[in-house]
Design a protein around this motif. Structure first.
Motif, PDB file in Angstrom:
ATOM      1  N   TYR A  27       0.815  -1.207   0.000  1.00 49.18           N
ATOM      2  CA  TYR A  27       0.000   0.000   0.000  1.00 49.18           C
ATOM      3  C   TYR A  27       0.853   1.263   0.000  1.00 49.18           C
ATOM      4  N   TYR A  28       2.069   1.156   0.540  1.00 45.91           N
ATOM      5  CA  TYR A  28       2.913   2.343   0.663  1.00 45.91           C
ATOM      6  C   TYR A  28       3.785   2.590  -0.569  1.00 45.91           C
ATOM      7  N   ILE A  29       4.071   1.564  -1.345  1.00 46.09           N
ATOM      8  CA  ILE A  29       4.971   1.699  -2.501  1.00 46.09           C
ATOM      9  C   ILE A  29       4.543   2.807  -3.466  1.00 46.09           C
ATOM     10  N   PRO A  30       3.241   2.948  -3.821  1.00 50.33           N
ATOM     11  CA  PRO A  30       2.862   4.046  -4.739  1.00 50.33           C
ATOM     12  C   PRO A  30       3.243   5.425  -4.236  1.00 50.33           C
ATOM     13  N   THR A  31       3.351   5.595  -2.916  1.00 52.79           N
ATOM     14  CA  THR A  31       3.688   6.896  -2.358  1.00 52.79           C
ATOM     15  C   THR A  31       5.109   7.314  -2.717  1.00 52.79           C
ATOM     16  N   VAL A  32       6.032   6.356  -2.780  1.00 51.39           N
ATOM     17  CA  VAL A  32       7.426   6.668  -3.070  1.00 51.39           C
ATOM     18  C   VAL A  32       7.758   6.515  -4.553  1.00 51.39           C
ATOM     19  N   THR A  33       6.753   6.221  -5.363  1.00 52.93           N
ATOM     20  CA  THR A  33       6.954   6.117  -6.807  1.00 52.93           C
ATOM     21  C   THR A  33       6.853   7.503  -7.441  1.00 52.93           C
ATOM     22  N   SER A  34       7.654   7.751  -8.447  1.00 47.45           N
ATOM     23  CA  SER A  34       7.644   9.046  -9.131  1.00 47.45           C
ATOM     24  C   SER A  34       6.244   9.367  -9.661  1.00 47.45           C
ATOM     25  N   THR A  35       5.785  10.595  -9.405  1.00 50.13           N
ATOM     26  CA  THR A  35       4.451  10.991  -9.880  1.00 50.13           C
ATOM     27  C   THR A  35       4.384  11.007 -11.405  1.00 50.13           C
ATOM     28  N   VAL A  36       5.505  11.327 -12.045  1.00 55.49           N
ATOM     29  CA  VAL A  36       5.531  11.307 -13.511  1.00 55.49           C
ATOM     30  C   VAL A  36       5.367   9.876 -14.024  1.00 55.49           C
ATOM     31  N   ALA A  37       6.070   8.933 -13.384  1.00 55.77           N
ATOM     32  CA  ALA A  37       5.947   7.527 -13.777  1.00 55.77           C
ATOM     33  C   ALA A  37       4.529   7.019 -13.552  1.00 55.77           C
ATOM     34  N   VAL A  38       3.928   7.411 -12.432  1.00 60.11           N
ATOM     35  CA  VAL A  38       2.546   7.014 -12.151  1.00 60.11           C
ATOM     36  C   VAL A  38       1.601   7.597 -13.194  1.00 60.11           C
ATOM     37  N   SER A  39       1.809   8.850 -13.578  1.00 60.94           N
ATOM     38  CA  SER A  39       0.952   9.495 -14.578  1.00 60.94           C
ATOM     39  C   SER A  39       1.050   8.781 -15.925  1.00 60.94           C
ATOM     40  N   VAL A  40       2.258   8.439 -16.334  1.00 62.04           N
ATOM     41  CA  VAL A  40       2.446   7.727 -17.604  1.00 62.04           C
ATOM     42  C   VAL A  40       1.779   6.357 -17.548  1.00 62.04           C
ATOM     43  N   MET A  41       1.908   5.681 -16.415  1.00 61.95           N
ATOM     44  CA  MET A  41       1.287   4.366 -16.260  1.00 61.95           C
ATOM     45  C   MET A  41      -0.235   4.470 -16.362  1.00 61.95           C
ATOM     46  N   PHE A  42      -0.828   5.472 -15.714  1.00 61.41           N
ATOM     47  CA  PHE A  42      -2.276   5.621 -15.763  1.00 61.41           C
ATOM     48  C   PHE A  42      -2.741   6.080 -17.142  1.00 61.41           C
ATOM     49  N   MET A  43      -1.923   6.840 -17.854  1.00 58.96           N
ATOM     50  CA  MET A  43      -2.285   7.191 -19.225  1.00 58.96           C
ATOM     51  C   MET A  43      -2.367   5.939 -20.088  1.00 58.96           C
ATOM     52  N   SER A  84      -1.929   7.095  -5.606  1.00 58.78           N
ATOM     53  CA  SER A  84      -0.505   7.360  -5.397  1.00 58.78           C
ATOM     54  C   SER A  84      -0.199   7.994  -4.038  1.00 58.78           C
ATOM     55  N   SER A  85      -1.213   8.467  -3.321  1.00 53.15           N
ATOM     56  CA  SER A  85      -0.939   9.160  -2.062  1.00 53.15           C
ATOM     57  C   SER A  85      -1.593   8.527  -0.849  1.00 53.15           C
ATOM     58  N   VAL A  86      -2.502   7.582  -1.056  1.00 57.29           N
ATOM     59  CA  VAL A  86      -3.251   7.043   0.077  1.00 57.29           C
ATOM     60  C   VAL A  86      -2.349   6.292   1.043  1.00 57.29           C
ATOM     61  N   GLY A  87      -1.233   5.744   0.549  1.00 55.85           N
ATOM     62  CA  GLY A  87      -0.329   5.004   1.421  1.00 55.85           C
ATOM     63  C   GLY A  87       0.293   5.870   2.502  1.00 55.85           C
ATOM     64  N   LEU A  88       0.584   7.131   2.178  1.00 55.88           N
ATOM     65  CA  LEU A  88       1.160   8.049   3.164  1.00 55.88           C
ATOM     66  C   LEU A  88       0.210   8.269   4.329  1.00 55.88           C
ATOM     67  N   TYR A  89      -1.059   8.542   4.016  1.00 56.53           N
ATOM     68  CA  TYR A  89      -2.045   8.791   5.064  1.00 56.53           C
ATOM     69  C   TYR A  89      -2.366   7.513   5.832  1.00 56.53           C
ATOM     70  N   ASN A 134      -4.051  14.699   9.005  1.00 61.82           N
ATOM     71  CA  ASN A 134      -4.115  14.168   7.639  1.00 61.82           C
ATOM     72  C   ASN A 134      -4.988  15.040   6.743  1.00 61.82           C
ATOM     73  N   LEU A 135      -6.074  15.562   7.300  1.00 63.30           N
ATOM     74  CA  LEU A 135      -6.979  16.402   6.516  1.00 63.30           C
ATOM     75  C   LEU A 135      -6.272  17.660   6.024  1.00 63.30           C
ATOM     76  N   VAL A 136      -5.555  18.324   6.921  1.00 66.63           N
ATOM     77  CA  VAL A 136      -4.873  19.561   6.547  1.00 66.63           C
ATOM     78  C   VAL A 136      -3.749  19.277   5.555  1.00 66.63           C
ATOM     79  N   VAL A 137      -2.969  18.233   5.814  1.00 70.36           N
ATOM     80  CA  VAL A 137      -1.868  17.886   4.907  1.00 70.36           C
ATOM     81  C   VAL A 137      -2.401  17.526   3.523  1.00 70.36           C
ATOM     82  N   SER A 138      -3.517  16.791   3.475  1.00 70.96           N
ATOM     83  CA  SER A 138      -4.084  16.412   2.175  1.00 70.96           C
ATOM     84  C   SER A 138      -4.653  17.624   1.438  1.00 70.96           C
TER      85      SER A 138
END
Length: 212
Positions: A27-43, A84-89, A134-138
């Motif tokens: 669950y935490y791995i997506p948090t440390v993955t590059s946002t650009v890489a995640v965006s390309v994967m979802f595209m 990509s961010s739920v793992g952090l919270y 978590n609410l404020v940080v998100s």
């Protein structure tokens, strides 16, 4: 939505299930993955002949170009951002859950409280500081979204500004339209909003901690 999902995941990995360490890492791995890489994967997943449309085709649902549809572009980016961010919270909620004394659950069980009542009257009240943090940080993170919208829309916030975010608008105004004064005004307003949210979080979180 991401906070609700994060809390559910935290409750799952905090329970006595087998392989919970694996699930915490997964669950935490997506948090440390590059946002650009995640965006390309979802595209790749959300394109017309992508994996999502191939899966929906099994149920007779016609294909969509998710990021090119005005109605679906923003929800698609929201889904990507949540993944990509739920793992952090989740990790922060998990720390809050493990900080709750087990003796309180034992006392509630002796008083006849079931699992739902223990969650509602013990877990949630003691998680208020963690939830608010978590609410404020998100919220701050939401104001700062840039990478996903830039990659998916090619930097123009399309289609029809459906994926335009504050920071992307600031970037376009300053570095494409060269309206530096207007871009500085946007940056100042964004700073003021984030600053107020931070002060609010500090005040209320401090009061909660002092109360406890």
């Amino acid at each position: 939505m991401q906070l609700v999902i994060a809390l559910i995941l935290a409750l799952i990995v905090d329970s006595d299930i087998k392989g919970k360490t694996f699930f915490r890492v997964a669950y935490y791995i997506p948090t440390v993955t590059s946002t650009v890489a995640v965006s390309v994967m979802f595209m790749f997943i959300f394109k017309t002949d992508g994996l999502l449309n191939k899966f929906l085709k099994i149920f007779g649902i016609p294909p969509y170009n998710w990021f090119s549809d005005v109605r679906l572009a923003l929800p698609s980016i929201m889904g990507m951002a949540i993944w990509s961010s739920v793992g952090l919270y989740m990790i922060i909620f998990l720390a809050g859950l493990q900080d709750i004394p087990h003796s309180l659950y034992e006392a509630a069980w002796i008083d006849g409280a079931n699992k739902w009542q223990q969650f509602w009257y013990v877990t949630l009240p003691l998680l208020r500081p963690t939830f608010f943090f978590n609410l404020v940080v998100s919220l701050i993170g939401t104001f700062q979204v840039f990478d996903q919208a830039y990659v998916v829309s090619g930097g123009n916030g399309g289609p029809l500004n459906a994926t335009m975010t504050v920071v992307l608008y600031l970037y376009r105004t300053g570095f494409r339209d060269f309206k530096m004064g207007y871009a500085c005004a946007i940056a100042f307003i964004l700073f003021a909003i984030i600053f107020v949210l931070t002060l609010l979080q500090k005040k209320l979180f401090g009061e909660e901690t002092q109360y406890q």
